[in-house]
Design a protein around this motif. Sequence first.
Motif, mmCIF file in Angstrom:
data_model
loop_
_atom_site.group_PDB
_atom_site.id
_atom_site.type_symbol
_atom_site.label_atom_id
_atom_site.label_comp_id
_atom_site.label_asym_id
_atom_site.label_seq_id
_atom_site.Cartn_x
_atom_site.Cartn_y
_atom_site.Cartn_z
ATOM 1 N N GLU A 1 -1.174 -11.725 -1.411
ATOM 2 C CA GLU A 1 -0.847 -10.377 -0.940
ATOM 3 C C GLU A 1 -2.085 -9.503 -1.044
ATOM 4 N N GLN B 1 2.579 -6.520 2.860
ATOM 5 C CA GLN B 1 4.023 -6.271 2.879
ATOM 6 C C GLN B 1 4.308 -5.008 3.674
ATOM 7 N N PRO B 2 5.419 -4.920 4.358
ATOM 8 C CA PRO B 2 6.453 -5.936 4.507
ATOM 9 C C PRO B 2 6.035 -6.987 5.532
#
Length: 71
Positions: A63, A36-37
């Motif tokens: 993630e 992220q992002p």
Amino acid sequence: MACEPVTRGATQPWFDRVKAYTASGRSVGRVHIVTQPLSDYLRFEFEHYRHNVEAGKAVRILERDRPDEPS
């Protein structure tokens, strides 16, 4: 970022191939590890995943900071 909606038309041959693979009992999958992002390109790419999943492809997004929580 302005863009057109993602339609299946541009990738119909791939959709048909995945659909045929999964109908014959084979599996098609992808694991995408992200940080992220998300970039604009990754958000665009993820829009196509819904068509792949509809065809039978298994897509998991992981993630980098949360490896124990695949989506």
